[in-house]
Design a protein around this motif. Structure first.
Motif, short mmCIF file in Angstrom:
data_model
loop_
_atom_site.label_atom_id
_atom_site.label_comp_id
_atom_site.label_asym_id
_atom_site.label_seq_id
_atom_site.Cartn_x
_atom_site.Cartn_y
_atom_site.Cartn_z
N PRO A 23 -38.87 -43.74 9.89
CA PRO A 23 -38.01 -44.76 9.29
C PRO A 23 -36.51 -44.44 9.40
CG PRO A 23 -39.91 -44.43 7.91
CD PRO A 23 -39.96 -43.38 8.99
N ALA A 24 -36.13 -43.19 9.23
CA ALA A 24 -34.71 -42.83 9.34
C ALA A 24 -34.17 -43.09 10.75
CB ALA A 24 -34.51 -41.36 8.96
N GLU A 25 -35.00 -42.87 11.76
CA GLU A 25 -34.57 -43.12 13.14
C GLU A 25 -34.41 -44.62 13.40
OE1 GLU A 25 -36.57 -39.48 15.61
OE2 GLU A 25 -37.96 -40.93 14.71
N HIS A 31 -28.89 -49.94 12.36
CA HIS A 31 -27.82 -50.07 11.36
C HIS A 31 -28.32 -50.70 10.06
CE1 HIS A 31 -25.15 -48.91 14.57
NE2 HIS A 31 -25.70 -49.84 15.32
N THR A 32 -29.39 -50.14 9.53
CA THR A 32 -29.91 -50.55 8.24
C THR A 32 -30.24 -49.30 7.45
OG1 THR A 32 -31.49 -52.02 7.15
CG2 THR A 32 -32.31 -50.79 9.05
N VAL A 34 -33.19 -46.88 5.14
CA VAL A 34 -34.60 -46.57 4.96
C VAL A 34 -35.15 -47.42 3.81
CG1 VAL A 34 -36.24 -44.76 4.32
CG2 VAL A 34 -34.39 -44.25 5.92
N GLY A 35 -34.33 -47.63 2.77
CA GLY A 35 -34.73 -48.46 1.64
C GLY A 35 -35.00 -49.90 2.06
N ASN A 36 -34.15 -50.42 2.94
CA ASN A 36 -34.36 -51.79 3.43
C ASN A 36 -35.66 -51.88 4.22
OD1 ASN A 36 -33.65 -54.55 3.86
ND2 ASN A 36 -33.02 -53.98 5.93
N LEU A 37 -35.95 -50.90 5.05
CA LEU A 37 -37.21 -50.89 5.79
C LEU A 37 -38.40 -50.83 4.83
CD1 LEU A 37 -36.29 -48.47 8.71
CD2 LEU A 37 -36.73 -50.93 8.89
N SER A 38 -38.27 -50.06 3.77
CA SER A 38 -39.31 -49.98 2.75
C SER A 38 -39.55 -51.34 2.11
CB SER A 38 -38.93 -48.94 1.70
OG SER A 38 -39.90 -48.90 0.68
N GLN A 39 -38.48 -52.05 1.78
CA GLN A 39 -38.60 -53.38 1.20
C GLN A 39 -39.25 -54.36 2.18
OE1 GLN A 39 -37.92 -54.78 -1.92
NE2 GLN A 39 -38.00 -52.59 -2.40
N SER A 55 -46.73 -40.56 5.32
CA SER A 55 -45.81 -40.68 6.45
C SER A 55 -45.92 -42.06 7.09
CB SER A 55 -46.10 -39.63 7.51
OG SER A 55 -45.92 -38.33 6.97
N ILE A 56 -44.77 -42.64 7.40
CA ILE A 56 -44.68 -43.93 8.07
C ILE A 56 -44.13 -43.69 9.47
CG2 ILE A 56 -43.54 -46.19 8.07
CD1 ILE A 56 -45.40 -45.89 5.71
N LEU A 57 -44.75 -44.31 10.47
CA LEU A 57 -44.25 -44.25 11.83
C LEU A 57 -44.23 -45.65 12.42
CD1 LEU A 57 -46.11 -41.14 13.28
CD2 LEU A 57 -43.72 -41.30 12.62
N TYR A 58 -43.19 -45.93 13.18
CA TYR A 58 -43.04 -47.20 13.88
C TYR A 58 -43.15 -46.94 15.38
CZ TYR A 58 -40.91 -48.99 9.56
OH TYR A 58 -40.67 -49.37 8.27
#
Length: 77
Positions: A23-25, A31-32, A34-39, A55-58
């Motif tokens: 998620p951090a990558e 340009h967002t 990690v919290g936004n991805l979580s939401q 663990s989350i992977l995209y």
């Protein structure tokens, strides 16, 4: 008489392994946060992801496909 089976051609391009991003990558690249991805995951609106324990992977291809699906093209006069 027996017929010999031909092997599949090996000259084709080998299968490409998917590239997985944390998620951090993804957040840094797009340009967002990690919290936004979580939401987005919680709202079922973000890119497809895999979860292994906590663990989350995209998959990189899934993220780019999601960006393309989210594209907005304004109407022109």
């Amino acid at each position: 008489m027996t017929t010999r089976r031909s092997r599949p051609s090996t000259s084709a391009e080998p299968a490409r392994r998917p590239v997985y991003l944390k998620p951090a990558e993804v957040a840094e690249r797009f340009h967002t946060t990690v919290g936004n991805l979580s939401q987005l995951r919680f709202q079922d609106r973000g890119p497809a992801y895999s979860k292994f324990g906590r663990s989350i992977l995209y998959a990189e291809d899934d993220v780019y496909a999601w960006v393309e699906r989210s594209r907005y093209v304004p109407a022109h006069d």
